[in-house]
Design a protein around this motif. Structure first.
Motif, mmCIF file in Angstrom:
data_model
loop_
_atom_site.group_PDB
_atom_site.id
_atom_site.type_symbol
_atom_site.label_atom_id
_atom_site.label_comp_id
_atom_site.label_asym_id
_atom_site.label_seq_id
_atom_site.Cartn_x
_atom_site.Cartn_y
_atom_site.Cartn_z
ATOM 1 N N PRO A 95 -54.212 102.691 43.255
ATOM 2 C CA PRO A 95 -54.858 102.654 41.833
ATOM 3 C C PRO A 95 -56.846 102.702 41.632
ATOM 4 O O PRO A 95 -56.814 102.765 42.988
ATOM 5 C CB PRO A 95 -54.382 101.243 41.715
ATOM 6 C CG PRO A 95 -54.173 100.959 42.434
ATOM 7 C CD PRO A 95 -53.889 101.429 43.951
ATOM 8 N N MET A 96 -56.930 103.494 41.027
ATOM 9 C CA MET A 96 -57.987 104.105 41.640
ATOM 10 C C MET A 96 -59.169 103.166 39.926
ATOM 11 O O MET A 96 -58.940 103.384 39.372
ATOM 12 C CB MET A 96 -58.176 105.692 41.510
ATOM 13 C CG MET A 96 -59.427 105.735 41.367
ATOM 14 S SD MET A 96 -60.495 105.892 42.781
ATOM 15 C CE MET A 96 -59.639 106.393 44.574
ATOM 16 N N THR A 97 -60.396 102.496 40.845
ATOM 17 C CA THR A 97 -60.583 101.297 39.681
ATOM 18 C C THR A 97 -61.682 101.932 39.151
ATOM 19 O O THR A 97 -62.068 102.063 37.839
ATOM 20 C CB THR A 97 -60.847 100.152 39.889
ATOM 21 O OG1 THR A 97 -61.760 100.483 40.932
ATOM 22 C CG2 THR A 97 -59.657 99.104 40.629
ATOM 23 N N GLN A 98 -62.622 102.641 39.509
ATOM 24 C CA GLN A 98 -63.483 103.319 38.707
ATOM 25 C C GLN A 98 -63.894 105.588 39.635
ATOM 26 O O GLN A 98 -63.915 105.281 40.532
ATOM 27 C CB GLN A 98 -64.680 102.635 38.832
ATOM 28 C CG GLN A 98 -64.223 101.158 38.203
ATOM 29 C CD GLN A 98 -65.777 100.429 37.818
ATOM 30 O OE1 GLN A 98 -66.781 100.024 38.752
ATOM 31 N NE2 GLN A 98 -66.306 100.878 36.377
ATOM 32 N N VAL A 99 -64.549 106.302 38.924
ATOM 33 C CA VAL A 99 -65.254 107.406 39.025
ATOM 34 C C VAL A 99 -65.511 107.763 38.187
ATOM 35 O O VAL A 99 -66.179 106.704 37.462
ATOM 36 C CB VAL A 99 -63.983 108.495 39.280
ATOM 37 C CG1 VAL A 99 -64.512 109.845 39.448
ATOM 38 C CG2 VAL A 99 -62.601 108.722 39.509
ATOM 39 N N PHE A 100 -67.141 108.141 39.271
ATOM 40 C CA PHE A 100 -68.335 108.339 38.375
ATOM 41 C C PHE A 100 -68.927 109.893 38.917
ATOM 42 O O PHE A 100 -68.923 110.013 40.411
ATOM 43 C CB PHE A 100 -69.627 107.181 39.497
ATOM 44 C CG PHE A 100 -69.571 106.448 38.708
ATOM 45 C CD1 PHE A 100 -70.091 105.674 37.418
ATOM 46 C CD2 PHE A 100 -68.790 105.367 39.347
ATOM 47 C CE1 PHE A 100 -69.548 103.660 37.251
ATOM 48 C CE2 PHE A 100 -68.421 103.818 39.404
ATOM 49 C CZ PHE A 100 -69.127 103.362 38.073
ATOM 50 N N ARG A 101 -69.332 110.688 37.866
ATOM 51 C CA ARG A 101 -69.455 111.836 38.153
ATOM 52 C C ARG A 101 -71.246 111.947 39.157
ATOM 53 O O ARG A 101 -71.771 111.498 37.514
ATOM 54 C CB ARG A 101 -69.353 113.388 37.073
ATOM 55 C CG ARG A 101 -70.455 114.324 38.069
ATOM 56 C CD ARG A 101 -69.949 115.791 36.390
ATOM 57 N NE ARG A 101 -68.116 115.731 37.112
ATOM 58 C CZ ARG A 101 -67.316 116.312 36.509
ATOM 59 N NH1 ARG A 101 -67.330 115.780 35.059
ATOM 60 N NH2 ARG A 101 -66.308 116.058 36.875
ATOM 61 N N ILE A 102 -71.471 111.710 40.412
ATOM 62 C CA ILE A 102 -72.992 111.828 40.115
ATOM 63 C C ILE A 102 -74.061 112.869 38.943
ATOM 64 O O ILE A 102 -75.214 112.458 38.415
ATOM 65 C CB ILE A 102 -73.399 112.234 41.586
ATOM 66 C CG1 ILE A 102 -73.052 110.936 42.622
ATOM 67 C CG2 ILE A 102 -75.296 111.886 42.417
ATOM 68 C CD1 ILE A 102 -72.457 111.628 43.448
ATOM 69 N N ARG A 103 -73.925 114.073 39.230
ATOM 70 C CA ARG A 103 -74.552 115.178 38.214
ATOM 71 C C ARG A 103 -74.490 114.940 37.277
ATOM 72 O O ARG A 103 -75.920 114.120 36.417
ATOM 73 C CB ARG A 103 -73.975 116.533 38.298
ATOM 74 C CG ARG A 103 -75.118 116.830 37.125
ATOM 75 C CD ARG A 103 -74.293 118.723 38.092
ATOM 76 N NE ARG A 103 -72.920 118.486 37.410
ATOM 77 C CZ ARG A 103 -72.218 118.878 36.246
ATOM 78 N NH1 ARG A 103 -73.377 118.566 34.788
ATOM 79 N NH2 ARG A 103 -71.301 119.433 35.488
ATOM 80 N N THR A 104 -73.924 113.744 36.356
ATOM 81 C CA THR A 104 -74.031 113.790 34.453
ATOM 82 C C THR A 104 -73.688 112.336 34.467
ATOM 83 O O THR A 104 -74.003 111.996 33.684
ATOM 84 C CB THR A 104 -73.023 114.496 34.214
ATOM 85 O OG1 THR A 104 -72.033 113.725 34.194
ATOM 86 C CG2 THR A 104 -72.483 116.286 33.942
ATOM 87 N N GLY A 105 -73.585 111.305 35.959
ATOM 88 C CA GLY A 105 -72.876 110.133 34.531
ATOM 89 C C GLY A 105 -71.955 109.994 34.219
ATOM 90 O O GLY A 105 -71.807 108.835 33.568
ATOM 91 N N GLU A 106 -71.079 110.445 34.302
ATOM 92 C CA GLU A 106 -69.460 110.368 32.835
ATOM 93 C C GLU A 106 -69.190 109.288 33.927
ATOM 94 O O GLU A 106 -69.415 110.001 35.350
ATOM 95 C CB GLU A 106 -69.094 111.638 33.477
ATOM 96 C CG GLU A 106 -69.984 112.801 32.809
ATOM 97 C CD GLU A 106 -69.237 114.134 32.471
ATOM 98 O OE1 GLU A 106 -68.537 114.230 31.332
ATOM 99 O OE2 GLU A 106 -69.157 115.123 33.180
#
Length: 112
Positions: A95-106
């Motif tokens: 399971p992956m609890t969180q993912v963040f895109r650094i460039r946009t903050g999505e």
């Protein structure tokens, strides 16, 4: 979201990458690793001597996907990586609890 980690033979990398790309997942991370499973390495002969290679080169593929895509992508990887011989590898799903895109903050699925 789930993280799929596949340990495969190096010679199957091109086939697995192509199969994943055809399924619409071109974004993967690849790491060259060494290890062994139950076979405990390889024994080879070279110039009359016998040598044991304890750690076998492998490729580790990491990909984070939506929950509904896990089963199809695991099947895709298995079909592309399988030779039928010992040492074909393993696939782990976590399971992956969180993912963040650094460039946009999505966050989370919108960051995939």
């Amino acid at each position: 979201m789930q993280q799929i980690t596949a340990i495969i033979r190096p010679e199957k990398l091109v086939e697995v990458r192509s199969a994943l790309s055809n399924k619409g997942y071109p974004g993967i991370s690849i790491t060259r690793i060494e290890g062994h499973g139950k076979q405990k390495g390889l024994t080879q002969q070279f110039r009359g001597g016998v040598y044991t290679i304890e750690l076998i080169p492998k490729i580790k593929i990491d990909i984070v996907v939506r929950d509904e895509d896990v089963k199809g992508l695991v099947t895709t990887i298995m079909d592309a990586a399988k030779t039928g011989e010992t040492g074909d590898g393993k696939i782990f799903v976590s399971p992956m609890t969180q993912v963040f895109r650094i460039r946009t903050g999505e966050r989370d699925e919108s960051a995939l």
